[in-house]
Design an enzyme around this catalytic site. Structure first.
Site, PDB file in Angstrom:
ATOM      1  N   PRO B 172       0.811  -1.223   0.000  1.00  0.00           N
ATOM      2  CA  PRO B 172       0.000   0.000   0.000  1.00  0.00           C
ATOM      3  C   PRO B 172       0.842   1.269   0.000  1.00  0.00           C
ATOM      4  O   PRO B 172       2.069   1.223   0.049  1.00  0.00           O
ATOM      5  CB  PRO B 172      -0.759  -0.110   1.312  1.00  0.00           C
ATOM      6  CG  PRO B 172       0.234  -0.759   2.228  1.00  0.00           C
ATOM      7  CD  PRO B 172       1.042  -1.698   1.377  1.00  0.00           C
ATOM      8  N   TRP B 173       0.126   2.405   0.014  1.00  0.00           N
ATOM      9  CA  TRP B 173       0.799   3.691  -0.137  1.00  0.00           C
ATOM     10  C   TRP B 173       1.081   4.399   1.182  1.00  0.00           C
ATOM     11  O   TRP B 173       1.619   5.491   1.193  1.00  0.00           O
ATOM     12  CB  TRP B 173      -0.002   4.612  -1.059  1.00  0.00           C
ATOM     13  CG  TRP B 173      -1.487   4.692  -0.795  1.00  0.00           C
ATOM     14  CD1 TRP B 173      -2.462   4.050  -1.511  1.00  0.00           C
ATOM     15  CD2 TRP B 173      -2.164   5.430   0.222  1.00  0.00           C
ATOM     16  NE1 TRP B 173      -3.696   4.348  -0.990  1.00  0.00           N
ATOM     17  CE2 TRP B 173      -3.554   5.198   0.072  1.00  0.00           C
ATOM     18  CE3 TRP B 173      -1.744   6.266   1.264  1.00  0.00           C
ATOM     19  CZ2 TRP B 173      -4.516   5.768   0.913  1.00  0.00           C
ATOM     20  CZ3 TRP B 173      -2.702   6.837   2.094  1.00  0.00           C
ATOM     21  CH2 TRP B 173      -4.074   6.588   1.926  1.00  0.00           C
ATOM     22  N   LYS B 197       4.868  -5.262  -6.298  1.00  0.00           N
ATOM     23  CA  LYS B 197       4.300  -4.044  -6.885  1.00  0.00           C
ATOM     24  C   LYS B 197       3.989  -3.021  -5.792  1.00  0.00           C
ATOM     25  O   LYS B 197       3.162  -3.261  -4.919  1.00  0.00           O
ATOM     26  CB  LYS B 197       3.016  -4.333  -7.647  1.00  0.00           C
ATOM     27  CG  LYS B 197       2.562  -3.107  -8.458  1.00  0.00           C
ATOM     28  CD  LYS B 197       1.172  -3.227  -9.008  1.00  0.00           C
ATOM     29  CE  LYS B 197       0.131  -2.618  -8.096  1.00  0.00           C
ATOM     30  NZ  LYS B 197       0.217  -1.151  -7.954  1.00  0.00           N
ATOM     31  N   PRO B 198       4.656  -1.876  -5.849  1.00  0.00           N
ATOM     32  CA  PRO B 198       4.308  -0.808  -4.915  1.00  0.00           C
ATOM     33  C   PRO B 198       3.009  -0.129  -5.339  1.00  0.00           C
ATOM     34  O   PRO B 198       2.499  -0.383  -6.425  1.00  0.00           O
ATOM     35  CB  PRO B 198       5.488   0.163  -5.018  1.00  0.00           C
ATOM     36  CG  PRO B 198       6.108  -0.101  -6.350  1.00  0.00           C
ATOM     37  CD  PRO B 198       5.776  -1.527  -6.726  1.00  0.00           C
ATOM     38  N   ALA B 199       2.515   0.719  -4.473  1.00  0.00           N
ATOM     39  CA  ALA B 199       1.252   1.399  -4.771  1.00  0.00           C
ATOM     40  C   ALA B 199       1.454   2.437  -5.867  1.00  0.00           C
ATOM     41  O   ALA B 199       2.520   3.042  -5.989  1.00  0.00           O
ATOM     42  CB  ALA B 199       0.696   2.051  -3.522  1.00  0.00           C
ATOM     43  N   GLU B 200       0.385   2.636  -6.600  1.00  0.00           N
ATOM     44  CA  GLU B 200       0.402   3.538  -7.753  1.00  0.00           C
ATOM     45  C   GLU B 200       0.901   4.944  -7.386  1.00  0.00           C
ATOM     46  O   GLU B 200       1.677   5.553  -8.116  1.00  0.00           O
ATOM     47  CB  GLU B 200      -1.042   3.596  -8.273  1.00  0.00           C
ATOM     48  CG  GLU B 200      -1.256   4.416  -9.493  1.00  0.00           C
ATOM     49  CD  GLU B 200      -2.715   4.290  -9.962  1.00  0.00           C
ATOM     50  OE1 GLU B 200      -3.460   3.453  -9.416  1.00  0.00           O
ATOM     51  OE2 GLU B 200      -3.082   5.036 -10.875  1.00  0.00           O
ATOM     52  N   SER B 250      -6.628  -2.449   1.259  1.00  0.00           N
ATOM     53  CA  SER B 250      -8.001  -2.332   1.740  1.00  0.00           C
ATOM     54  C   SER B 250      -8.665  -3.702   1.843  1.00  0.00           C
ATOM     55  O   SER B 250      -8.302  -4.648   1.140  1.00  0.00           O
ATOM     56  CB  SER B 250      -8.818  -1.439   0.807  1.00  0.00           C
ATOM     57  OG  SER B 250      -9.095  -2.140  -0.381  1.00  0.00           O
ATOM     58  N   THR B 251      -9.656  -3.779   2.717  1.00  0.00           N
ATOM     59  CA  THR B 251     -10.387  -5.027   2.884  1.00  0.00           C
ATOM     60  C   THR B 251     -11.127  -5.403   1.603  1.00  0.00           C
ATOM     61  O   THR B 251     -11.176  -6.575   1.235  1.00  0.00           O
ATOM     62  CB  THR B 251     -11.352  -4.915   4.079  1.00  0.00           C
ATOM     63  OG1 THR B 251     -10.565  -4.861   5.275  1.00  0.00           O
ATOM     64  CG2 THR B 251     -12.278  -6.104   4.168  1.00  0.00           C
ATOM     65  N   GLU B 271      -3.192  -8.435   4.841  1.00  0.00           N
ATOM     66  CA  GLU B 271      -3.180  -7.485   5.951  1.00  0.00           C
ATOM     67  C   GLU B 271      -4.050  -6.322   5.501  1.00  0.00           C
ATOM     68  O   GLU B 271      -3.654  -5.546   4.643  1.00  0.00           O
ATOM     69  CB  GLU B 271      -1.743  -7.070   6.260  1.00  0.00           C
ATOM     70  CG  GLU B 271      -1.557  -6.572   7.672  1.00  0.00           C
ATOM     71  CD  GLU B 271      -1.743  -5.077   7.768  1.00  0.00           C
ATOM     72  OE1 GLU B 271      -2.910  -4.666   7.928  1.00  0.00           O
ATOM     73  OE2 GLU B 271      -0.758  -4.348   7.655  1.00  0.00           O
ATOM     74  N   CYS B 305      -3.488   1.441   8.917  1.00  0.00           N
ATOM     75  CA  CYS B 305      -4.562   0.459   9.005  1.00  0.00           C
ATOM     76  C   CYS B 305      -4.914   0.157  10.452  1.00  0.00           C
ATOM     77  O   CYS B 305      -6.037  -0.182  10.768  1.00  0.00           O
ATOM     78  CB  CYS B 305      -4.160  -0.816   8.271  1.00  0.00           C
ATOM     79  SG  CYS B 305      -2.494  -1.336   8.682  1.00  0.00           S
ATOM     80  N   GLN B 352      -7.921  10.274  -1.945  1.00  0.00           N
ATOM     81  CA  GLN B 352      -8.064   9.972  -0.528  1.00  0.00           C
ATOM     82  C   GLN B 352      -8.639  11.174   0.213  1.00  0.00           C
ATOM     83  O   GLN B 352      -9.472  11.033   1.115  1.00  0.00           O
ATOM     84  CB  GLN B 352      -6.708   9.550   0.058  1.00  0.00           C
ATOM     85  CG  GLN B 352      -6.767   9.074   1.496  1.00  0.00           C
ATOM     86  CD  GLN B 352      -7.694   7.883   1.693  1.00  0.00           C
ATOM     87  OE1 GLN B 352      -7.949   7.122   0.749  1.00  0.00           O
ATOM     88  NE2 GLN B 352      -8.220   7.730   2.883  1.00  0.00           N
ATOM     89  N   GLU B 402     -13.680   2.507   7.797  1.00  0.00           N
ATOM     90  CA  GLU B 402     -12.304   2.968   7.910  1.00  0.00           C
ATOM     91  C   GLU B 402     -12.166   4.267   7.114  1.00  0.00           C
ATOM     92  O   GLU B 402     -12.425   4.294   5.918  1.00  0.00           O
ATOM     93  CB  GLU B 402     -11.362   1.898   7.351  1.00  0.00           C
ATOM     94  CG  GLU B 402      -9.910   2.240   7.554  1.00  0.00           C
ATOM     95  CD  GLU B 402      -8.977   1.126   7.100  1.00  0.00           C
ATOM     96  OE1 GLU B 402      -9.261   0.489   6.077  1.00  0.00           O
ATOM     97  OE2 GLU B 402      -7.953   0.916   7.784  1.00  0.00           O
TER      98      GLU B 402
END
Lengths: 288, 492, 311
Positions: B172-173, B197-200, B250-251, B271, B305, B352, B402
């Site tokens: 995630p970022w 892969k990292p987050a965009e 994210s879930t 996670e 999180c 976000q 969340e």
């Protein structure tokens, strides 16, 4: 003139009580000679729901039992089965004289129960830890039950396989709703009777009989079931995982395509318990 | 008696501008390239898609760099490279694998400040956090797991460990480099090779890290880092070569991945999100609790999180805690994340920011009472002031969803049972906080809270030796410690 | 009358509330990460100079040493714009020499009294010392609390003694030294702060240390006491002042303490009337840093004279 014997009506153990399906549905099972044996409950998704409720009710109490107490209760179950080993062996092959193989399965089942009785107060220390964090905190990780677990037993080895699946789950402090072998449900029924008179609290183990295909979607999607343990074919595995995703269930699957040696040492032990415990890490400052 | 009560009984503390801090921008250069290609088989490779996305700095909405968008063919090339590297890497003696990880830890420490600045520019987190938390912790994860590589025989009593193969990881970022470290270190220690892969919105430090792997001499293909958006992520998690998929995010996406992997037999660890309760009892050390509450929800702008986003306060002290909390919030410094005195930086992305705004609006619509820090936010960039909602009930969206932003919902309770009941009344189960001076109560609550991490009289603490991960819809699997290591190995 | 504590130490701690050691030490670490630059640095350095209780507390102190200290307090450095220190702080026997040296200077005279540093003489002796110091011209009295009685749980006695010293002070400001290193725990420091504050007047001080034990003012002790002052103010409206003493030797340390004041009590406490530093060597480092800011060059220590070593 020969006396007409009383036949036992098979009932499922749910919440410590013996139930027939709420739907009234049954399916007949015939013995090895082809003679009618009995009508077994054709449990429905509502029965499954009720069983999950019973398991939920039993969960806090069972999880709170001391590890020592859980071990003793499991050992008591072994005692019950040992005493009725012959009867169980007959249930494994109704209509026939119990074979050496049936007795072997019963004995392996008893030994498996004893094996887990011994694990009840040991897995915590091996799976948990005290963690040497760099900050001034006391940090430890303990195991906790994951919750209510659904079990889908295979058709074969209707006693040993069923127990192999559910023992690590209850050893870990969880409660279980299990679907027995469809084609050989009698050992599960008999096991239910033994469980009921062992010291195992009502609702810790709930055993259903019935049609697997009917119940599988509910096992997969019932949100209160926090984990699943199943022996399943490819299609079922996909369905279980797909259904489980919505409630983020922990799913442990064994493929039914390749034969499983249920007698093997590999089918028991610490890492089977691990599949059904959560790990909780607690932090606390160290100061005066 | 000499003491006089002031004429005005409304006693206020003045947090004014008598002594204003001058700007203190961190001056180290982040060395960000104008464009980043994919890191496949040890080489930076232009994407077959020929497409790049703009990496925007949330600090001022400026374009920092261009990030390659990997398509399915790129992902496939990355998996091929990882699969090709696997036999040799997994056969290396553990001690040798460990030495690579030690090297990586050291190289990260060497260039920590440069990476911290890049992280702050790319993600918007305050430099104080990237410098004092993200970077040291990322290096610590490599250092810790380096030591495991030749001690795998001790990790699982009665069994030995074997690597899984190629592992696909999507991160995630919110902690870009740290999550990379959490994912890579145990995977490599166990002898797996990786496609990550990292987050965009936050790929820059991962690509800088890729360059650092060359300096460490890591064999080509052991780690492949590919970038892009959701489609790329989908290709990574569904690629047939992946023996295991690890995802943090994210879930909703976690569930989609679990669904996508159904029937594949791949291992999966997730996670996911959280809505943690932070429970304060009347006997708690209140000032430290207030500090903990602030740290729980405003750390990393609440993009955490495990953020303590639901504050449960015992009724008898609710007013006191709220008053102290508001005082404490008044000297939170919100603004330019690159300023060394900034406590709360920029929201990671416009998307976000809009999500946070929408949820805050829902709180207002549903009748909760809002308090926001009196902060003057920068005119450019994405910012949101630290926010409290009081008079919140469990049924409101702000108490259930969340928010992943600096927004705290405050609820009250009367008894320990009620606190536990409210805390557990959620699908999530990642973390929880308990504040009380009573030791036995801590242990009771810790065992009753259905959450993977319980912080008692502290919050948001992390360590490579300490397993982290969730219950219920917060995912499964652990990261950190022996337990986290075992998620990257098969028992033989 | 404010409530007078008659209950046990345990009850006092329960009432004041506990302090978590790790939590507060973590909290104050954040103050140390504040980066104070340029104008804000110059402002704070000068503010710190103006908050100094320039101190000499040596057995070998002489009237001449005190006179020289007073000169330094009035005009710390030859450059313009450097404020005078808040006070000089001397033993009670030397107050009259300080008064002679300072005349009508705005620099106040603080005197440690009450059998500093141990406090282990009869109360009558201690009170007599306070009265004598005030009569000789002391504006402020730095007393020590009876730590033995505090730790023995005789907290009412401790509080009564503080009240008695306060009465003996007359118009002089009272500073109550808790001697934090001997109270040992943060719980005790917070409890002792309340015990003292409840019998203090607006503008009286609580103070960390004598400077005569192994450990002196720390950021965390300072924070416990600032938090207590804030809570007391919000409850009663009474503004108690704060003085960390001992161990603050560098300008960087002093600035960090000031950040704590700014972020706990706010602007109203950023004044010599509400916050002081008990220190001696600190002044020279403050001046050295001010010179560096003024000239742009790092300064040699020998340019800044009369470093004294008692604190």
């Amino acid at each position: 003139m020969a006396r007409l014997p009383i036949l036992k009506t098979p009932k499922c153990l749910v919440g410590g009580a013996f139930i027939r399906s709420e739907s009234g549905g049954v399916y007949p099972i015939h013995d090895a000679t082809g003679a009618f044996l009995a009508n077994f409950p054709q449990c429905t998704r509502k029965d499954l729901r009720n069983a999950v409720e019973a398991a939920a009710k039993a969960l806090p109490g069972w999880a709170a039992r001391s590890a020592y107490n859980r071990g003793q209760i499991l050992y008591r179950l072994a005692e019950m089965l040992e005493a009725r080993a012959q009867e169980m062996a007959e249930a494994l092959a109704p209509g026939r004289k119990p074979s050496a193989d049936a007795l072997r399965e019963v004995h392996a089942a008893i030994d498996r129960i004893t094996h887990y009785a011994g694990w009840s107060d040991k897995f915590q220390g091996l799976l948990g830890s005290v963690n040497p964090v760099a900050s001034p905190h006391f940090n430890f990780t303990v195991t906790e039950p994951v919750g209510i677990v659904g079990v889908l037993a295979p058709e074969e080895r209707p006693l040993l396989a069923l127990l192999s699946l559910l023992l690590p789950i209850i050893t870990g402090g969880n409660t279980v709703v299990a679907l027995a072998s469809h084609s050989q449900p009698l050992p599960a029924i008999l096991l239910g009777e033994m469980l009921a008179v062992s010291d195992l609290p009502a609702g810790v183990v709930n055993l259903l009989t019935g049609n697997r295909a009917d119940l599988l979607p509910t096992f997969a999607t019932h949100a209160h079931l926090r984990a699943l343990s199943a022996v399943a074919d490819a299609r079922e595995r996909t369905d279980l995982q797909t259904g489980a995703a919505d409630s983020v269930k922990r799913v442990t699957l064994l493929p039914s395509e390749s034969p499983i040696d249920w007698f093997a040492e590999r089918q028991q032990g610490l890492y089977h318990i691990r599949d059904f415990v959560e790990l909780k890490t607690t932090w606390h400052p160290v100061g005066a | 008696m000499a003491s006089k009560k002031p004429a005005n009984p409304a006693r206020e503390l003045l947090f004014g501008d008598l002594w204003e801090f001058d700007p203190a921008p961190e001056s180290a250069s982040p060395h960000i390239a104008p464009r980043y290609d994919l890191f496949i088989n040890g080489k930076f490779t232009p994407p077959r898609s020929k497409k790049y996305l703009a990496s925007i700095s949330p600090r001022d909405a400026s374009k920092l760099s261009e990030i390659a968008i990997a398509n399915a063919a790129d992902v496939d090339a990355a998996y091929k490279a990882a699969a090709a590297a696997f036999p040799k890497w997994s056969a290396l003696p553990g001690a040798e694998r460990g030495k690579y990880l030690f090297r990586i830890a050291r190289l990260l420490q060497d260039r920590a400040r440069e990476f911290a600045v890049a992280e702050t520019l790319d993600g918007g987190k305050p430099i104080r956090e990237s410098r004092d938390f993200d970077l040291p912790m990322a290096a610590a994860h490599f250092f810790h797991h380096a030591g495991w590589a030749d001690k795998l025989a001790y990790a699982a009593p009665g069994r030995s460990l074997a690597p899984l193969g190629v592992v696909g990881q999507v991160i995630p970022w919110n902690f870009p480099l740290l999550m990379l470290a959490w994912k890579l270190a145990p995977a490599l220690a166990c002898g797996n090779t990786v496609v990550l892969k990292p987050a965009e919105t936050t790929s820059i430090t991962a690509m800088k890290f890729a360059a650092l792997l060359g300096e460490a001499g890591l064999p080509p293909g052991v780690v492949n880092i590919i970038t892009g958006g959701g489609d790329t992520g989908h290709a990574v998690v569904t690629h047939p070569t992946a023996a295991k998929v690890a995802f943090t995010g994210s879930t909703a996406v976690g569930k989609a991945i679990q669904r996508a992997l159904a029937g594949t037999g791949k291992r999966l660890t997730l996670e996911l999100g959280g809505k943690a309760a932070n429970i304060v009892f009347e006997d708690a050390p209140l000032d430290q609790a207030v500090e903990g509450i602030v740290n729980a929800i405003f750390f990393n702008q609440g993009h955490v999180c495990c953020a303590g986003s639901r504050l449960l306060v015992q009724e008898s002290i609710a007013d006191d805690v709220l008053r102290k909390l508001k005082l404490r919030m008044r000297h939170l410094r919100v603004g330019d994340p690159l300023d060394k005195n900034t406590d709360v930086g920029a929201i990671n992305s416009m998307a976000q920011l809009e999500r946070i705004r929408a949820l805050v609006q829902s709180g207002l619509d549903e009748g909760a009472e809002l308090y926001q820090c009196p902060a003057s936010l920068p005119s450019k960039g994405f910012y949101f002031p630290p926010t409290l909602f009081s008079n919140v009930t469990m049924s409101q969206r702000i108490a259930r969803e969340e928010i992943f932003g600096p927004v705290l919902s405050i609820l009250t309770f009367r008894t320990p049972d009620e606190a536990v009941e409210k805390a557990n009344n959620t699908d999530y189960g990642l973390s929880a906080g308990v504040w009380t001076d009573k030791g036995s109560r801590i242990l009771k609550l810790s065992s009753e809270l259905r959450a993977g991490v319980v912080w008692a009289n502290t919050y948001n603490k992390f360590d490579p030796t300490s397993p982290f991960g969730g219950y219920k819809h917060s995912g499964f699997g652990r990261e950190g410690g022996r337990q986290g290591l075992l998620e990257y190995a098969q028992l033989v | 009358m404010p409530p007078r504590s008659t209950a046990s130490l345990r009850a006092l701690i329960l009432e004041a509330g506990p302090v978590d050691q790790v939590g507060i030490e973590e909290r104050v670490q954040k103050y140390a990460t504040r980066s104070i630059k340029k104008n804000s640095k110059v402002f704070a350095l000068k503010l710190a100079v103006s908050m100094l209780d320039l101190t000499t507390l040596e057995g070998k102190d002489t009237p001449g040493k005190v006179a020289s200290l007073c000169r330094k307090a009035q005009r710390p450095h030859h450059t313009p714009d450097i404020p005078h220190t808040a006070a000089v702080c001397v033993y009670s026997a030397l107050v009259r020499h300080a008064r002679r040296a300072l005349g009508k200077s705005p620099v106040r005279i603080a005197s440690v009294a009450t059998a500093f540093p141990s406090g282990q003489t009869p109360l009558a002796t201690r009170l007599a010392e306070v009265r004598a110091a005030v009569a000789d011209g002391a504006d402020e009295i730095d007393m020590v609390i009876n730590r033995g009685a505090f730790l023995a749980g005789e907290i009412a006695l401790v509080q009564d003694e503080i009240a008695a010293v306060r009465e003996a002070c007359g118009q002089a400001t009272l500073k109550v030294i808790l001697e934090t290193s001997e109270l040992e725990t943060y719980d005790n420091i917070r409890a002792a702060s309340f015990l003292a504050m409840r019998v203090l007047r607006n503008g009286d001080f609580i103070k960390t240390s004598t400077g005569k034990t192994s450990s002196n003012a720390t950021l965390a002790n300072n924070q416990v006491m600032l938090d207590a002052i804030r809570d007391h103010f919000l409850a009663t409206g009474i503004e108690i002042a704060m003085k960390p003493a001992g161990g603050i030797r560098t300008a960087k340390q002093a600035l960090t303490f000031l950040v704590a004041v700014k972020e706990t009590l706010g602007d109203a406490w950023l004044t010599p009337a509400r916050y002081r530093f008990g220190a001696s060597a600190l002044l020279n480092d403050l001046l050295r840093q001010l010179e560096k800011e003024r000239t742009g060059h790092y300064q040699a220590p020998y340019s800044f004279s009369e470093a004294s070593g008692s604190y």
